[in-house]
Design a protein around this motif. Structure first.
Motif, short mmCIF file in Angstrom:
data_model
loop_
_atom_site.label_atom_id
_atom_site.label_comp_id
_atom_site.label_asym_id
_atom_site.label_seq_id
_atom_site.Cartn_x
_atom_site.Cartn_y
_atom_site.Cartn_z
N LEU A 119 0.83 -1.21 0.00
CA LEU A 119 0.00 0.00 0.00
C LEU A 119 0.86 1.25 0.00
N LEU A 120 1.96 1.20 0.80
CA LEU A 120 2.86 2.36 0.85
C LEU A 120 3.49 2.59 -0.52
N ALA A 121 3.87 1.47 -1.20
CA ALA A 121 4.49 1.61 -2.53
C ALA A 121 3.51 2.26 -3.50
N ASN A 122 2.26 1.84 -3.47
CA ASN A 122 1.24 2.44 -4.33
C ASN A 122 1.10 3.92 -4.04
N ILE A 124 3.27 5.90 -2.72
CA ILE A 124 4.46 6.65 -3.14
C ILE A 124 4.38 6.96 -4.62
N THR A 125 3.88 5.98 -5.41
CA THR A 125 3.80 6.22 -6.84
C THR A 125 2.87 7.37 -7.17
N LEU A 126 1.82 7.55 -6.35
CA LEU A 126 0.85 8.59 -6.66
C LEU A 126 1.17 9.93 -6.01
N THR A 127 2.31 10.04 -5.30
CA THR A 127 2.67 11.34 -4.73
C THR A 127 3.67 12.03 -5.63
N LEU A 131 8.42 7.44 -7.79
CA LEU A 131 7.82 6.26 -8.41
C LEU A 131 8.55 5.03 -7.89
N THR A 132 7.81 4.08 -7.34
CA THR A 132 8.44 2.89 -6.80
C THR A 132 8.83 1.95 -7.93
N MET C 68 -23.88 6.06 -11.26
CA MET C 68 -22.89 6.79 -10.48
C MET C 68 -22.00 5.84 -9.69
N VAL C 69 -22.64 4.83 -9.05
CA VAL C 69 -21.86 3.86 -8.28
C VAL C 69 -20.88 3.13 -9.19
N LYS C 70 -21.34 2.79 -10.39
CA LYS C 70 -20.48 2.06 -11.32
C LYS C 70 -19.30 2.91 -11.76
N THR C 71 -19.55 4.20 -12.00
CA THR C 71 -18.45 5.09 -12.38
C THR C 71 -17.42 5.19 -11.27
N LEU C 72 -17.91 5.28 -10.01
CA LEU C 72 -16.97 5.36 -8.90
C LEU C 72 -16.17 4.07 -8.79
N LEU C 73 -16.81 2.93 -9.14
CA LEU C 73 -16.11 1.64 -9.12
C LEU C 73 -14.97 1.64 -10.14
N ILE C 74 -15.27 2.16 -11.35
CA ILE C 74 -14.22 2.25 -12.38
C ILE C 74 -13.07 3.12 -11.88
N ALA C 75 -13.43 4.24 -11.24
CA ALA C 75 -12.40 5.16 -10.75
C ALA C 75 -11.52 4.47 -9.71
N ALA C 76 -12.15 3.75 -8.76
CA ALA C 76 -11.38 3.06 -7.73
C ALA C 76 -10.48 2.01 -8.36
N PHE C 77 -11.02 1.31 -9.35
CA PHE C 77 -10.21 0.27 -9.99
C PHE C 77 -8.99 0.87 -10.68
N LEU C 78 -9.19 1.97 -11.42
CA LEU C 78 -8.05 2.62 -12.08
C LEU C 78 -7.03 3.10 -11.06
N LEU C 79 -7.53 3.66 -9.96
CA LEU C 79 -6.64 4.19 -8.94
C LEU C 79 -5.80 3.07 -8.32
N ALA C 80 -6.39 1.86 -8.19
CA ALA C 80 -5.65 0.76 -7.58
C ALA C 80 -4.69 0.13 -8.56
N THR C 81 -5.05 0.05 -9.86
CA THR C 81 -4.23 -0.73 -10.78
C THR C 81 -3.19 0.07 -11.53
N ASN C 82 -3.39 1.38 -11.70
CA ASN C 82 -2.41 2.16 -12.47
C ASN C 82 -1.01 2.12 -11.86
N PRO C 83 -0.87 2.36 -10.53
CA PRO C 83 0.46 2.26 -9.96
C PRO C 83 1.03 0.85 -10.07
N LEU C 84 0.19 -0.18 -9.91
CA LEU C 84 0.70 -1.55 -10.00
C LEU C 84 1.28 -1.82 -11.38
N ALA C 85 0.56 -1.40 -12.42
CA ALA C 85 1.06 -1.62 -13.78
C ALA C 85 2.38 -0.90 -13.97
#
Lengths: 173, 85, 117
Positions: A119-122, A124-127, A131-132, C68-85
């Protein structure tokens, strides 16, 4: 290995909420279909993906007490940081001449829990400006690519990340 | 107004496609493709507003999930040159 | 109330369009993969969040709550997966041997060398 029944239930409830959000209908047939699908998905994916994935054990420890004020303040802080990062990168990208001093730095974290580390790594990437790249989970180290070192150099980046860490620690105290 | 934003997003995506074609190395193309995927996700979500039809939101959600898996697989393949590791 | 939502959504959409444009310009102009990732991840997350927030406001103005709920779901998903990618891409690049251009300090190279030997 004996698995406590609470953890799969948490996953099932989360999946069911996601089902309700995606279908957007609250009729009885839809809910029943969702319940069946959730049961099948939990049964199939549990042993493969989740059984050993979380070292977040509550046994023998007191429950973490979430601080309500911090929980409410955190999303505001998060979106503020995200907007600031967006603004800064956009400004750098639209400058006529791009001059950058990138660097890759190792920062040691205080978190022992690997979930918290991810979670911290994520975060950090968004601040702004960081970028981690990789996480050294056994030694709690994060390798961070900084876009522009600026005047303060390495210490500035480290200070920023320790501030983030403190902010996250306040969530669960 | 929605039409203006839609056209703008389309032109932005076309601009980003330049990096996919030119990109000197493979990861440059992967990064550009990731960028395009996110832009197109928001584009599809906006189509829902433009046509006043909520079905496009489902398409956007599925597209977001698929593009995430896509980028992960490309990165994994690029790291090892093979998938099974 | 719904007029307010309508205006807010327009403002958010135009701001999001600006940030998406800026991030694509960054992807085109920055010198190497790692700096391009900065543009692609951060600026685009903010821009996509804004456009999706505009969509959500528009859905709320129309009184269409599931959308609206579905749009917020898409937003949360993008927010979680963009840094991971972006982590996955950056790590793969470095392990493949692509050297970042013009870095002042590189502490990761030592670790990779230690892993290989």
């Amino acid at each position: 290995m004996k698995v406590s029944p609470i953890k799969p239930m948490v996953l099932a409830v989360a999946l069911f909420l996601a089902w309700m959000a995606t279908t957007g209908r609250l009729d009885l047939p839809f809910l029943l279909t969702g319940a069946v699908i959730v049961a099948i998905v939990v049964r199939i994916t549990w042993a493969t993906f989740f059984a050993g994935a979380h070292d977040f054990s509550l046994r023998g420890k007191p429950w973490p007490k979430p601080c309500i004020a911090a929980l409410l303040a955190y999303p505001l802080f998060f979106f503020g940081e995200l907007l600031y990062a967006t603004w800064e990168v956009a400004l750098i990208a639209l400058r006529p001449y791009i001059e950058l001093n990138p660097a890759i730095i190792r920062v040691d974290s205080r978190f022992h829990n690997s979930t918290a580390l991810v979670l911290l790594a994520n975060q950090i990437t968004l601040t702004p400006g960081t970028l981690t790249i990789d996480a050294d989970i056994p030694h709690q180290g994060l390798y961070i690519h900084a876009l522009d070192l600026g005047k303060e150099g390495i210490d500035g980046v480290k200070k920023q990340i320790h501030k983030l860490e403190q902010q996250m620690e306040e969530l669960i105290r | 107004m929605t039409a203006f934003v839609l056209w703008g997003l389309l032109l932005t995506a076309a601009l980003g496609f330049w990096r996919v074609i030119v990109g000197p190395t493979i990861p440059d193309r992967i990064v550009a493709a990731d960028t395009l995927a996110t832009i197109l996700t928001t584009f599809i979500a906006l189509l829902a507003v433009y046509f006043e039809n909520a079905v496009f939101l489902d398409i956007a959600l599925a597209f977001a999930v698929l593009s995430f898996a896509d980028v992960l697989i490309m990165a994994k393949y690029f790291e090892h040159g093979e998938l099974h590791r | 109330m719904s007029d307010l939502f309508f205006g807010l959504s327009t403002v958010f959409m135009v701001a999001g369009l600006f940030f998406a444009f800026a991030s694509v310009v960054g992807v085109i102009r920055f010198p190497d993969v790692y700096t391009r990732l900065h543009a692609s991840t951060k600026a685009l997350s903010g821009g996509a969040m804004m456009i999706l927030a505009g969509t959500a406001f528009r859905a709320a103005a129309a009184g269409h709550w599931p959308a609206m709920v579905k749009t917020l779901l898409i937003a949360a998903f993008l927010l979680a997966t963009n840094p991971l990618a972006s982590h996955a891409i950056a790590r793969a690049c470095y392990r493949h041997g692509i050297v970042p251009k013009g870095t002042v300090i590189d502490e990761y190279a030592e670790k990779i060398r230690g892993d290989r030997s």
